[in-house]
Design an enzyme around this catalytic site. Structure first.
Site, PDB file in Angstrom:
ATOM      1  N   GLU A 268      26.805   6.897 -34.003  1.00 35.45           N
ATOM      2  CA  GLU A 268      26.331   5.896 -33.049  1.00 35.45           C
ATOM      3  C   GLU A 268      26.736   6.290 -31.634  1.00 35.45           C
ATOM      4  O   GLU A 268      27.881   6.701 -31.402  1.00 35.45           O
ATOM      5  CB  GLU A 268      26.892   4.505 -33.385  1.00 35.45           C
ATOM      6  CG  GLU A 268      26.356   3.939 -34.687  1.00 35.45           C
ATOM      7  CD  GLU A 268      26.824   2.516 -34.947  1.00 35.45           C
ATOM      8  OE1 GLU A 268      27.686   2.030 -34.178  1.00 35.45           O
ATOM      9  OE2 GLU A 268      26.329   1.882 -35.903  1.00 35.45           O
TER      10      GLU A 268
ATOM     11  N   SER B 174      21.380   2.899 -37.780  1.00 31.34           N
ATOM     12  CA  SER B 174      20.976   1.568 -38.207  1.00 31.34           C
ATOM     13  C   SER B 174      19.459   1.443 -38.144  1.00 31.34           C
ATOM     14  O   SER B 174      18.834   1.720 -37.128  1.00 31.34           O
ATOM     15  CB  SER B 174      21.631   0.515 -37.307  1.00 31.34           C
ATOM     16  OG  SER B 174      21.231  -0.771 -37.666  1.00 31.34           O
ATOM     17  N   GLY B 175      18.859   1.011 -39.259  1.00 33.28           N
ATOM     18  CA  GLY B 175      17.408   0.860 -39.327  1.00 33.28           C
ATOM     19  C   GLY B 175      16.689   2.071 -39.873  1.00 33.28           C
ATOM     20  O   GLY B 175      15.462   2.068 -39.969  1.00 33.28           O
TER      21      GLY B 175
ATOM     22  N   SER C 139      21.078  -4.584 -40.907  1.00 30.29           N
ATOM     23  CA  SER C 139      22.009  -3.471 -40.704  1.00 30.29           C
ATOM     24  C   SER C 139      23.291  -3.717 -41.490  1.00 30.29           C
ATOM     25  O   SER C 139      23.877  -4.801 -41.434  1.00 30.29           O
ATOM     26  CB  SER C 139      22.326  -3.326 -39.212  1.00 30.29           C
ATOM     27  OG  SER C 139      23.290  -2.323 -39.011  1.00 30.29           O
ATOM     28  N   SER C 140      23.724  -2.707 -42.240  1.00 31.97           N
ATOM     29  CA  SER C 140      24.988  -2.812 -42.971  1.00 31.97           C
ATOM     30  C   SER C 140      26.138  -2.636 -41.989  1.00 31.97           C
ATOM     31  O   SER C 140      26.248  -1.597 -41.335  1.00 31.97           O
ATOM     32  CB  SER C 140      25.059  -1.733 -44.057  1.00 31.97           C
ATOM     33  OG  SER C 140      24.013  -1.875 -44.975  1.00 31.97           O
TER      34      SER C 140
ATOM     35  N   GLY D 286      25.679   5.719 -39.754  1.00 29.58           N
ATOM     36  CA  GLY D 286      25.474   7.020 -39.126  1.00 29.58           C
ATOM     37  C   GLY D 286      26.142   7.101 -37.765  1.00 29.58           C
ATOM     38  O   GLY D 286      26.773   6.150 -37.276  1.00 29.58           O
TER      39      GLY D 286
ATOM     40  N   THR E  59      20.118   1.677 -46.683  1.00 33.22           N
ATOM     41  CA  THR E  59      20.331   0.713 -47.768  1.00 33.22           C
ATOM     42  C   THR E  59      19.194   0.762 -48.774  1.00 33.22           C
ATOM     43  O   THR E  59      19.413   0.735 -49.990  1.00 33.22           O
ATOM     44  CB  THR E  59      20.481  -0.697 -47.179  1.00 33.22           C
ATOM     45  OG1 THR E  59      21.550  -0.699 -46.226  1.00 33.22           O
ATOM     46  CG2 THR E  59      20.778  -1.707 -48.266  1.00 33.22           C
TER      47      THR E  59
ATOM     48  N   ASN F 234      18.078  -2.972 -35.943  1.00 31.01           N
ATOM     49  CA  ASN F 234      17.729  -3.200 -37.339  1.00 31.01           C
ATOM     50  C   ASN F 234      17.971  -4.652 -37.703  1.00 31.01           C
ATOM     51  O   ASN F 234      18.979  -5.237 -37.317  1.00 31.01           O
ATOM     52  CB  ASN F 234      18.577  -2.282 -38.248  1.00 31.01           C
ATOM     53  CG  ASN F 234      18.159  -2.370 -39.699  1.00 31.01           C
ATOM     54  OD1 ASN F 234      17.128  -2.935 -40.016  1.00 31.01           O
ATOM     55  ND2 ASN F 234      18.966  -1.806 -40.573  1.00 31.01           N
TER      56      ASN F 234
END
Length: 1516
Positions: free
Chosen positions: A435, A155-156, A209-210, A433, A160, A206
């Site tokens: 985690e 994330s971050g 974050s998606s 990704g 995206t 982030n």
């Protein structure tokens, strides 16, 4: 690994992961190293990795496989070096690593950059996300196989944004045709902000974050155009809707809705802190982002995607209902285990939720607080306690939001439209990704499971790529091991005993807890190497993933895996009066009504989705992009080593490195290997290998007794560690060579010192002897000089005394005589001057008085005439209402205007004559004044001189006391002089008074002249007012003339077959008085070869035969013109025959005089047709010459006949007076019967034809230029980089005159030949030098742009040797320009400024000593800071090993670029091609010499056409 003292290594470090170090000593089995910070550390040799010094001098390599030592620290610090230079993209083979810059880099993503990567081979240009997207698109089109791009990262990391860039590029290369109404690509791009609003949220790492996985399939047709798209989503984090932690946020759409203003008020929404689902975190705003603006963008995205306004309202009403639902609180009811709404506030939110859902409030309350259980005996209603009611409320909110998100995705897919017939597509996977947090729950378990699946796919792809590389190079690879993670996948998903299977089994039993789940896991997988029990917990378990161990907390596993569908919730919302909400919850089937709950496993459903995704990916060719987050603070230029290493492990990059290490990690082309290690075997450099680099490489490796290497077709493959042995041996050879050089250099320096000292001693001795001799000589010379000086001094003193007495006597006598003479002369001069001044003054006064009276009289006359003119104007204005009266007054106005003009000119002449008289008088007075002033100054000077002389005489008289009698006479004379001096002073005072009087009179005269000028100005203003009045009358007259013109055209259209007599009769009735003055035998002049658009007046023919003969004549004209256009009839004395013949025909046929004609369109269409059909290399230059010549003839003809002036007057109101003056002379000009041409109607076709011809010339010029660029582009692609043959070692290859050197210049010679061919074609067709100069200039500008952009995009081109190669080519171009002369080449050499300065910077030595000011002002003044920065960071010296600019200069440039990024929206370092036309019609007219169309040799076929006989007769 062979270590020795001084070896450069990487040492492990707790804080920085790896640090640069140098081996200093060996302590037992350990090695002592000195780190870069000066710290000494002991480490085992196994933990150290070799480091290459040469790579540190550069800005890193763009492909990890090019690293000398491919290992973990090498990968890490290569990324760090490139990130420091804002090179955020790096390849690892075919894998792209993208490091988030956390700053805007607009120059990397503009349209020009996409154009550069379009069609470029993968790896040729600098690493970029566009290169991966282009490679996938080209592979899809060439192989006909679907592709997929997998974007992963934490994330971050920028997943995206990277996905957006990929879709942006695919839209650019595969956009729909311009005629297609649907814009699938636009809808696909606009779906990103919409899905971000409903699927993205702020997390700890982030701000955007998606919280779901997304796979976008972009479908293409057979032509490579986007034909459809589809979006799939995975594992939306539903728990975030009802539960968040500080400082995270809920989904963006809730905050956008609360900031929407009017919409928020309509739904009774307030600040997010007032809602339970949002105020669990105190973070409501994001830095730099406005929720209100984002709400507007979301609305716009909905409109583009195709969501109707009613559906938009329903969506946001549903979101508002969820927020109100979260504010409903419960308290214990009267009965046991029951609950009711807590207070009035909760009741209000209940009412709002029900009204927004459009359902019954009591039904909603019953749904939340009770459950209905169906039994055989009937339905049982069970009350829920407060906790169960809250859980039911949250379950309803999550279900509604999940259904809403699925509806949005489905709506986007329906709106975009899937192409079911598409056979090829590109899928872009944007998924979470790996985690690993402090607390890892069910979501992390599913995410890591997906990443394990993707990692297996990634490993297979990387291993496959390795196999493909080995197969292509034809080497043995069968023994390489494949690294697999199948055991972890079986642990998670295997049936019937896997973590997911056991989790689903536990969820089926109501009494199961997370403790029982953990117990089953440990019982079944006790011996599994990948699963172990956590140390400090009984229920937590640890899984060893490919990226490391992750400990999962099972507390919420069962709750999050259970996805119960509550029947009451479905029944409630399916009964909603809102069609949108009811559509989200269709009626449940009858069999489900028996139970209030229906179990569904989230993990199993996710496993099925993941399996479908893997099947899709397996059917496509994958491309990988690994996004990396450089730091946890989201700040630019901050690189955290430990975090990035973890991400590289999670992203599989180090796994790919590990796979490479299992085989042959070090690969070098033979030329690179020989360049670097050829010095290890210098005995083979005598040319015996005949430039066979492969054989040379094999001999070098055999010389060093290396084993287990393999030689491919183009590369040598080395095992891990062998490159270290080669570098170690190379370092020894270089050390020995350095010592030898130092020894020889020291000997040379010592000898030089000895020789210089010996020469210095000899020089000192000679100097000393010379000094002694010179001193003796100086002494003797000074003695002789003293004697001579004494003699001459005595002589001079005696002569001076005598001369003094003699001159004193003469001066006294001459002064007295001169003074007396001057006195007499001055007296006479003053008398004459006074008489002249008096005479001129009286004459000036008399003239001034006469002029004053004359001016007054003229002013009175003007006033009186103005008054009379006004009276006459009023009378005329009343009579002007009728057209006949107006025409009668026209002549009178003309006469009055001429009279006024004559009078105005007369007054102007009088004024000019008066001013000239005044100026002459003033100048005479000034001259007299100046002369008097000069005389006065002379008198003053004489007085001063006399005073000085008197003083001298007094001194002489005091010294000569003996001559007393003479002194007494002198005293008498001095007394007389004093008297005369007093008289002179009196005369001076009188002159000054007269001067002041004259100045006063001069001022008064100037005032009188200024008053006269003011009066003249007033008179001019009155005249201008009269002119304006006349102009207004003229405008009215022009309007009447336009009406008359329209009436005449209507009359012509109503009676097209009427003869001349009828037309003359109609006009004679209207202009009876004027027609009587015209000649009766005048012929019409407006005939045109137009067959249909204009009916000419024919005389002496019947009405039936006239159209037939006219059509036949026109058809003959067209055939003749068509043959002139289609055939190449050549040139005569450099004059284009086609242009001259067409011009003379048009002139003879009176085509320029017609009001309407199609012959001009026929000519333009014929030229365009010839350009399409003919050979472009021959046709385009030929017609450029002819079209330009015809344009110049037409332009000059229009100018000579006044067409252009008339056209400008017709369009501009200020030109009306001129048109009226010319138009009023004869009314026949309005009907076309006067000799000459019509100055109003007949000009438009000719001017339009000139404009069409101008456009045709510009089109031909543009076609020639574009064709030249197409032919030149492949040649320039070969010239930007020196060919590999330039790297041939051996003595023969280094000779300047050898065969390889000739091969090097062959590409540049092809460009020279191309330019010679171009010049030959243009000059054969007699293209004017003006066009040749413009073409050559634009060609060289294109060369400059292409070479410069290629240089900035390809790192292998930014080398010293390549700079020398390009510089030699530019020298060849300079020679060509000099040979072409300035007439044809113009400023072409200056067009190469950018590439010349860039190449000059590449080949300059000692770059590190240059400051930024020197580089910008002296070396590269034309280049921007961004371009200099790009060249400096990409430069590497492959010849001498020199370094680029200093780190201080790089830091200064980076600081300037950061400031520019804040101020500029686009600051690309690439150059844009100028596609404009570099000339105008006026430029052509001025540049091309005059052409006489009559003085040409006509072709023979003209005699075949009767319409062209006049040309033949004229020539005879």
């Amino acid at each position: 690994m062979n270590l020795r003292k001084g070896t450069k290594v990487w040492a492990p470090d707790k804080n920085l992961a790896w640090v640069a170090a140098e081996v200093t000593d060996f302590v037992g089995k350990n090695v002592q190293v000195l780190t870069a910070s000066g710290k000494k550390v002991l480490a085992s040799p196994e933990k150290l990795f070799l480091r290459d010094d040469d790579e540190e001098e550069h800005g890193g390599v763009d492909d990890m496989t090019k690293l000398t030592y491919l290992h973990e620290p090498g990968v890490l610090y290569n990324l760090e070096r490139r990130y420091a230079l804002n090179d955020i993209y790096t390849y690892t083979g075919s894998i792209l690593i993208a490091v988030n810059p956390f700053t805007k880099l607009p120059h990397l993503y503009n349209v020009h950059m996409m154009e550069q990567y379009k069609g470029a081979p993968f790896g040729e240009l600098s690493p970029h996300v566009f290169a991966v997207a282009d490679a996938s698109y080209r592979a899809m089109m060439s192989e006909g196989r679907s592709q997929s791009i997998l974007v992963s990262g934490e994330s971050g990391a920028g997943k995206t944004e990277t996905t957006k860039l990929i879709m942006q590029y695919l839209t650019y290369v595969g956009g729909r045709a311009s005629g297609d109404d649907r814009t699938v690509e636009q809808q696909v791009l606009e779906s990103n902000p919409l899905l971000e609003a409903f699927g993205n949220a702020r997390t700890v790492r982030n701000d955007n974050s998606s919280r779901f996985g997304k796979f976008v399939e972009i479908q293409f047709d057979g032509n490579g155009r986007i034909s459809g798209a589809a979006i799939r989503t995975y594992l939306l984090e539903r728990s975030r809707v009802v539960q968040i932690t500080d400082p995270e946020r809920n989904y963006h759409c809730f905050y956008q809705l609360c900031a929407s203003g009017m919409d928020a008020e309509k739904y009774k929404l307030d600040h997010p802190s007032r809602f339970h689902y949002l105020n669990q975190s105190k973070t409501y705003e994001l830095d730099g982002i406005s929720n209100a603006e984002e709400y507007i963008k979301t609305r716009r995205a909905m409109e583009i995607v195709g969501i109707s306004h009613e559906d938009q309202e329903a969506i946001f009403r549903t979101l508002a209902a969820i927020l109100h639902l979260g504010n409903i609180e419960f308290s214990p009811g009267k009965e046991h285990d029951s609950s009711i709404v807590k207070d009035q506030k909760s009741s209000f939110h209940m009412q709002m939720a029900a009204s927004l859902f459009m359902c019954d409030v009591n039904f909603l309350l019953a749904t939340l607080c009770t459950r209905t259980i169906q039994t055989r005996e009937g339905s049982i209603v069970k009350a829920l306690d407060c906790n169960a009611a809250v859980a039911s409320r949250d379950a309803l909110a999550k279900t509604v939001y999940a259904r809403l998100f699925d509806w949005l995705v489905d709506k986007i897919n329906r709106s975009v439209g899937q192409d079911l017939t598409s056979q090829i597509q590109i899928g872009v996977l944007d998924i979470y990704g790996f985690e690993c947090f402090k607390h890892n729950s069910f979501e992390q378990f599913c995410i890591n499971f997906a990443n394990e699946k993707l990692q297996q796919h990634f490993n297979e792809h990387v291993f496959k790529m390795e196999q493909e590389e080995y197969r292509k190079e034809e080497i043995n690879w069968s023994y390489i091991e494949f690294i697999d993670n199948q055991d972890v996948l079986e642990l998670i998903e295997k049936k019937p005993i896997g973590i997911i299977a056991l989790l689903d089994e536990a969820c089926m039993f109501p009494k199961s807890t997370h403790a029982t789940l953990s117990t089953k896991l440990f019982q079944n997988f006790r011996a599994h190497p990948r699963l172990e029990k956590a140390k400090f917990s009984e229920t937590d378990f640890t899984v060893s993933h490919y990226a490391g161990k992750v400990t999962y907390q099972t507390d919420t596993f069962l709750d999050k895996n259970r996805d119960y569908v509550v029947v009451e919730h479905c029944n409630l919302l399916s009964s909603s009066k809102c069609p949108f909400v009811a559509g989200l919850f269709p009626s449940p089937p009858e069999e489900s009504s028996r139970s209030s709950y229906k179990f569904s496993s989230v993990a199993s459903r996710f496993k099925q989705q993941l399996q479908a995704l893997m099947e899709t990916l397996n059917s496509t060719e994958p491309h990988y992009i690994r996004c990396v987050k450089p730091n946890s603070f989201n700040r630019p230029q901050k690189f955290e080593n430990t975090s990035i290493l973890h991400q590289l492990r999670c992203g599989g990059v180090l796994e790919a490195v590990r796979i490479s290490l299992a085989g042959y990690p070090t690969r070098r082309t033979y030329s690179e290997f020989v360049d670097r290690f050829g010095l290890l075997a210098p005995e083979y450099m005598d040319g015996s290998c005949s430039y066979d680099e492969k054989a040379w490489t094999e001999k070098i490796l055999q010389e060093l007794k290396l084993e287990n290497f393999q030689l491919g077709r183009t590369k040598v493959f080395l095992r891990a560690g062998q490159i270290g042995v080669l570098d170690s041996r190379r370092a020894e050879v270089l050390d020995n060579a350095a010592k030898c050089i130092q020894r020889r250099l020291r000997t040379f320096i010592a000898r030089l010192n000895f020789i210089s000292m010996r020469a210095a001693a000899i020089a000192v001795q000679a100097y000393c002897r010379g000094c002694l001799a010179r001193n003796i000589y100086v002494e003797k010379r000074e003695t002789a000089a003293a004697i001579s000086i004494q003699k001459y001094v005595r002589k001079w003193l005696l002569r001076r005394a005598y001369s003094k007495l003699f001159s004193a006597a003469i001066i006294v006598q001459s002064s007295i005589r001169g003074f007396l003479t001057r006195q007499r002369f001055l007296h006479g001069k003053k008398h004459r001057a006074a008489v002249i001044i008096q005479a001129w003054w009286r004459m000036c006064m008399f003239r001034s008085a006469i002029r004053h009276h004359q001016t007054s009289i003229i002013a009175i006359q003007c006033r009186w005439r103005q008054k009379l003119a006004k009276r006459e104007f009023r009378r005329l204005k009343q009579e002007a209402n009728e057209a006949g009266a107006l025409r009668l007054a026209k002549n009178k106005l003309e006469k009055q205007l001429d009279d006024l003009t004559w009078r105005l000119n007369l007054e102007k002449r009088l004024r000019i004559s008066n001013e000239e008289a005044k100026s002459s008088e003033i100048s005479k007075l000034q001259k007299m004044l100046e002369s008097l002033t000069l005389e006065l100054d002379a008198a003053k000077l004489a007085t001063i001189n006399e005073c000085n002389k008197n003083a001298v005489l007094l001194n002489q008289l005091e010294l000569s006391m003996k001559e007393k009698s003479a002194l007494e006479r002198e005293l008498i004379t001095i007394a007389e002089l004093r008297k005369e001096n007093a008289v002179l002073k009196d005369s001076l005072d009188s002159l000054e008074k007269k001067n002041s009087v004259l100045e006063h009179d001069l001022n008064e005269a100037q005032k009188d002249s200024s008053n006269t000028i003011k009066k003249l100005m007033e008179t001019e203003e009155k005249c201008s007012q009269l002119q304006q009045n006349v102009q207004s009358l003229e405008e009215k007259l022009s309007r009447l003339e336009d009406e008359n013109h329209v009436l005449r055209q209507k009359a012509l259209s109503v009676t097209p077959k009427s003869n001349r007599s009828a037309l003359m009769k109609a006009f004679s009735e209207k202009y009876s008085g004027v027609l009587a003055l015209a000649q009766t035998d005048q012929k019409p002049k407006f005939e045109s070869p137009t067959p249909s658009k204009l009916i000419p007046f024919a005389y002496g023919l019947s009405e039936s035969r006239q159209p037939k003969l006219t059509a036949e004549r026109h058809q003959e004209n067209y055939e003749f013109l068509s043959r002139c256009i289609k055939e190449d009839i050549g040139f005569t004395d450099g004059k284009p025959l086609a242009a001259c013949i067409m011009y003379r025909c048009l002139l003879h046929w009176h085509a320029f005089e017609s009001e309407r004609t199609v012959i001009f369109d026929y000519i333009i269409e014929g030229i365009n047709e010839v350009l399409k059909v003919g050979d472009e290399n021959l046709t385009l230059p030929y017609w450029l010459s002819n079209a330009a010549a015809l344009l110049c003839l037409l332009q000059r003809n229009l100018r000579s006949n006044g067409f252009l002036n008339a056209a400008s007057q017709f369009s501009a109101p200020s030109g009306l007076p001129g048109r009226v003056v010319h138009g009023l002379k004869s009314p026949f000009k309005y009907i076309g019967f006067e000799d000459g041409l019509s100055h109003v109607e007949a000009r438009y076709p000719a001017i339009l034809f000139k404009q069409q011809l101008t456009a045709c010339v510009e089109k031909i010029f543009g076609l020639i230029r574009d064709n030249l660029k197409k032919e030149l582009s492949p040649l320039l692609g070969l010239c930007i980089q020196a060919p590999k043959s330039s790297r041939h070692t051996g003595k023969a290859s280094r000779s300047p005159g050898g065969i390889p050197q000739q091969a090097h210049n062959s590409h540049w010679e092809s460009i020279i030949k191309f330019l010679d061919s171009l010049m030959g074609r243009l000059r054969e067709n007699y293209v004017p030098s003006f066009f040749i100069r413009k073409l050559i200039t634009q060609v060289f500008s294109f060369i400059n742009i292409s070479l410069f952009n290629s240089l900035l995009l390809r790192r292998e081109c930014c080398t010293f040797s390549n700079g020398e190669y390009v510089k030699s080519g530019l020298a060849e171009l300079e020679k060509w320009i000099v040979g072409a002369t300035e007439e044809y080449a113009g400023t072409s050499w200056h067009e190469l400024n950018y590439i010349r300065q860039a190449v000059g910077f590449l080949v300059i030595h000692q770059k590190r000593k240059k400051s930024l000011e020197e580089i910008m002002q002296d070396l590269c003044p034309a280049l921007t800071v961004r371009q200099i920065y790009r060249i400096s960071t990409m430069y590497w010296d492959d010849k001498y090993g020199t370094q680029s600019v200093s780190n201080e200069v790089v830091a200064q440039m980076r600081e300037m670029l950061n400031k520019d990024n804040q101020n500029l929206t686009s600051n690309s370092f690439l150059l844009d091609d100028d596609l404009s036309i570099p000339f105008s019609t006026e430029d052509i007219d001025m540049a091309i010499p005059a052409i006489d169309p009559s003085d040409v040799e006509l072709p023979k076929f003209l005699s075949e056409y009767p319409c062209a006989q006049f040309l033949v007769l004229h020539q005879k």
